[in-house]
Motif scaffolding. Structure first.
Motif, PDB file in Angstrom:
ATOM      1  N   PRO A  60       0.698  -1.414  -0.030  1.00 41.35           N
ATOM      2  CA  PRO A  60       0.050   0.013   0.060  1.00 41.35           C
ATOM      3  C   PRO A  60       0.735   1.376   0.058  1.00 41.35           C
ATOM      4  O   PRO A  60       0.417   2.319  -0.510  1.00 41.35           O
ATOM      5  CB  PRO A  60      -0.901  -0.094   1.375  1.00 41.35           C
ATOM      6  N   ASN A  61       2.063   1.240   0.503  1.00 44.47           N
ATOM      7  CA  ASN A  61       2.951   2.391   0.394  1.00 44.47           C
ATOM      8  C   ASN A  61       4.433   1.981   0.975  1.00 44.47           C
ATOM      9  O   ASN A  61       4.541   0.569   1.284  1.00 44.47           O
ATOM     10  CB  ASN A  61       2.452   3.717   1.494  1.00 44.47           C
ATOM     11  N   GLU A  62       5.231   2.627   0.689  1.00 43.45           N
ATOM     12  CA  GLU A  62       6.595   2.431   0.885  1.00 43.45           C
ATOM     13  C   GLU A  62       7.132   2.010   2.326  1.00 43.45           C
ATOM     14  O   GLU A  62       7.900   1.169   2.470  1.00 43.45           O
ATOM     15  CB  GLU A  62       7.652   3.595   0.502  1.00 43.45           C
ATOM     16  N   LYS A  63       6.544   2.513   3.232  1.00 46.97           N
ATOM     17  CA  LYS A  63       6.985   2.076   4.745  1.00 46.97           C
ATOM     18  C   LYS A  63       6.508   0.720   4.863  1.00 46.97           C
ATOM     19  O   LYS A  63       7.060  -0.298   5.465  1.00 46.97           O
ATOM     20  CB  LYS A  63       5.996   3.079   5.637  1.00 46.97           C
ATOM     21  N   VAL A  64       5.208   0.301   4.404  1.00 51.21           N
ATOM     22  CA  VAL A  64       4.754  -1.094   4.363  1.00 51.21           C
ATOM     23  C   VAL A  64       5.668  -1.871   3.827  1.00 51.21           C
ATOM     24  O   VAL A  64       6.194  -3.058   4.368  1.00 51.21           O
ATOM     25  CB  VAL A  64       3.215  -1.189   3.994  1.00 51.21           C
ATOM     26  N   ALA A  65       5.911  -1.456   2.688  1.00 52.40           N
ATOM     27  CA  ALA A  65       6.983  -2.288   1.785  1.00 52.40           C
ATOM     28  C   ALA A  65       8.331  -2.653   2.536  1.00 52.40           C
ATOM     29  O   ALA A  65       9.045  -3.654   2.687  1.00 52.40           O
ATOM     30  CB  ALA A  65       7.286  -1.635   0.196  1.00 52.40           C
ATOM     31  N   LEU A  66       8.817  -1.671   3.173  1.00 53.27           N
ATOM     32  CA  LEU A  66      10.218  -1.786   3.850  1.00 53.27           C
ATOM     33  C   LEU A  66       9.988  -2.825   5.035  1.00 53.27           C
ATOM     34  O   LEU A  66      11.014  -3.511   5.256  1.00 53.27           O
ATOM     35  CB  LEU A  66      11.038  -0.551   4.202  1.00 53.27           C
TER      36      LEU A  66
END
Length: 625
Positions: A60-66
């Motif tokens: 959903p966003n880059e924070k979740v991806a990391l």
């Protein structure tokens, strides 16, 4: 891309930097890869997702991806995350803590800086995050190095138990070059080891780990001095020497082939001893870096005299001609002015939306309403700020339309007392960072009308899937979020949530008029797929009946690029007022039959196109062809 995907191991391929990184992720034995699409990094995960045996997702966003990548690393698996430069701002909350915990399985974070701002709202230098987070930074200069350095980054990550930042730029991401792949490796996760003092980052556990972080950084500095990725290349012209990294290295080599150069592949921590070695060989040391004078400031702080941004620009790419002009005075060179080109009449082509884009009707309607302040967001719909709509007043960052709209409502004075606040946000952006903003609006009783534009795609970066499309990164069925239910759960009253077809202008106009009059949060969800994805279904095209067209130009206000002006004129009304006329035609070969232009056409001069019967060729013997 098909060639890249079917390539044999150890073969030579012609790959972009994004493709090369993806192949390196596969060949390094990575188990989990997560990203949020954003130009210029998008294609990395699109390619990774096509490799079998490797889990890949659009988050959903880059924070979740990391955080997904970090979770895999904690299990001992090699993991990967990719994002564009502004995405790393979103992911930084996780980044700044995982640098304290360190990693278990190798973890590489590819961040793509948009040097020159071809598709971004700012020009950001992600090398700062290496300093801020105390993690190493790799900077490839071409596709081959993008592959090799990604592979090397996993080795370094596991040797020092540290995440590695792979800094790419637009030129690296999208320019293709020959890449020779090396033998792939497998990496079996070692398993999760319970260690609350390492993984539970409360202050009592975090504080003892800070000295370990600084010890690791000192060890990385020694590694940078010994690393073959940082190489000193001799040169015969000792008047100047260059310290550079990334694609700027290629530009330096082209512009000054005889100068000594220290090429930094592992650019942080900087190898100060190697820099001093070069400085001792040349009359003047010049730091060439895109975009900020980051390394230059560090060298000066270390007592190493150097030049840099006093000669070279701080924005855009440092192309060879830029370098030659900037450094000409130091070398005593005379750089001739570029020959003046004869004036050319270039047809203006401003950015615009696609033919039949569902956003066209939205901005046409907004442009017809008065006393609105429209808070915009990041996506295709940002184009609503342009001609002919001029119907977007702000655009700052992903999800900002929501919080800014609330701030506008709460901060308004007498001058804006009677104005209506409208926030415009896309489906993917809403899930990325907009939901929290809507919760803020409802919780704090904001008088804001939200336009949630659901086109079932991350349209701006190429139509990628997301939780609102009902498909995952592989195109397989996945749960599809229900926007009305989400909005209701976030505090919007059920009767204040409307789902409308953006092709039905009267319905959309009525909904906006009514909801902006209600002094409480309301959401209008527009439901039409992006015209560039398979979900979109075309209908018969329209055409203009020439003898019926009065030149009113109302259809042009929709902004569809399939409508072309054939001639212009003027007319004097009975009142004596002179008006401009614009007679039009519709390019039926691209028209999808959305009907947006039909609705504002007063003389009813637009109707479905009558197809021309194709020619029928006869055989010489009289039979049908």
């Amino acid at each position: 891309m098909g060639n890249a995907l079917s390539a044999e191991v150890a073969s030579r391929l012609f790959l972009s930097g994004n493709d090369a990184v993806a192949h390196a992720v596969r060949d390094a034995g990575v188990r989990v890869a997560a990203a949020y699409p954003g130009t210029p990094s998008t294609e990395i995960l699109e390619v990774v997702a096509r490799f079998p045996g490797l889990y890949a997702e659009w988050s959903p966003n880059e924070k979740v991806a990391l955080e997904v990548a970090l979770g895999a690393s904690m299990m001992g698996a090699r993991a990967f995350s990719a994002m564009k430069h502004v995405g790393l701002n979103v992911a930084s909350d996780a980044l700044m803590t995982l640098t304290v915990t360190g990693v278990e399985g190798g973890l590489v974070v590819a961040v793509a800086d948009d040097v020159g701002m071809s598709s971004s709202q700012n020009e950001q230098d992600s090398r700062f995050w290496g300093r801020f987070a105390h993690i190493p930074v790799f900077e490839p200069a071409d596709s081959q190095e993008a592959y090799d350095m990604t592979r090397a980054a996993y080795c370094l990550s596991e040797a020092f138990r540290v995440p590695v930042l792979l800094r790419l730029t637009t030129r690296i991401c999208h320019v293709k070059g020959r890449v020779e792949l090396s033998a792939p490796e497998t990496h079996e996760p070692g398993g999760f080891t319970k260690d609350p003092r390492r993984w539970v980052m409360v202050p009592g556990n975090a504080k003892p780990r800070l000295p370990l972080m600084f010890e690791r950084e000192a060890a990385l500095a020694a590694e940078a001095e010994a690393s073959p990725l940082n190489r000193l290349e001799p040169g015969s012209d000792r008047r100047i020497g260059f310290v550079t990294s990334g694609p700027a290295y290629m530009h330096v080599r082209e512009a000054f082939p005889d100068a000594p150069v220290l090429k930094l592949g592992l650019s942080y921590p900087p190898p100060l001893a190697k820099v001093r070695e070069l400085a001792a060989q040349v009359e003047t040391l010049i730091v060439v870096e895109e975009t900020e004078p980051l390394l230059e400031a560090e060298l000066r702080a270390a007592g190493i005299p150097c030049e840099g941004k006093n000669l070279l620009p701080r924005l855009g790419e440092l192309a060879p001609e830029v370098l030659r002009r900037g450094i000409a005075k130091l070398r005593g060179d005379v750089v001739a002015d570029a020959p003046a080109l004869p004036p050319q009449q270039v047809f203006p082509r401003p950015p615009t939306m696609c033919v039949a884009c569902p956003h066209l009707g939205i901005y046409y309607t907004l442009s017809q309403l008065r006393n609105l302040i429209i808070s915009g967001d990041i996506g295709c719909y940002t184009l609503g700020a342009g001609h002919p709509w001029n119907a977007l007043d702000t655009c700052i960052s992903m999800g900002a339309s929501m919080g800014m709209a609330l701030g506008m409502d709460k901060g308004r004075g007498a001058a804006d007392k009677n104005k209506k606040i409208v926030a415009v946000i896309g489906d993917s952006t809403f899930m990325h960072m907009g939901m929290q903003g809507l919760l803020d609006i409802t919780y704090n009783r904001g008088n804001v009308t939200i336009l949630l534009l659901d086109n079932r795609a991350v349209g701006m970066t190429g139509g990628q899937d997301n939780p609102a499309t009902g498909r995952d990164i592989h195109g397989l069925d996945a749960p599809r979020v229900d926007f009305p239910q989400i909005c209701e759960a976030l505090g919007v009253k059920k009767e204040r949530i409307r789902v409308v077809d953006p092709y039905q202008l009267p319905v959309l106009f009525k909904a906006l008029r009514e909801e902006t009059k209600i002094e409480e949060p309301s959401v209008i969800i527009t439901d039409r797929p992006c015209v560039l994805i398979d979900d979109y279904k075309k209908t018969p095209p329209y055409a203009v009946t020439e003898d019926k067209c009065t030149g009113c130009g109302n259809c042009l206000d929709v902004g569809c690029p399939a409508i072309h002006v054939t001639r212009r004129g003027k007319e004097v009304k009975a009142s004596g007022k002179e008006v401009d006329l614009a007679f039009v035609r519709i390019e039926t070969s691209v028209c999808t039959g959305c009907g947006l232009c039909v609705q504002p056409c007063a003389p009813e001069a637009i109707a479905h196109s009558v197809p021309v019967v194709p020619l029928r060729f006869m055989q010489r013997d009289g039979g049908k062809a």
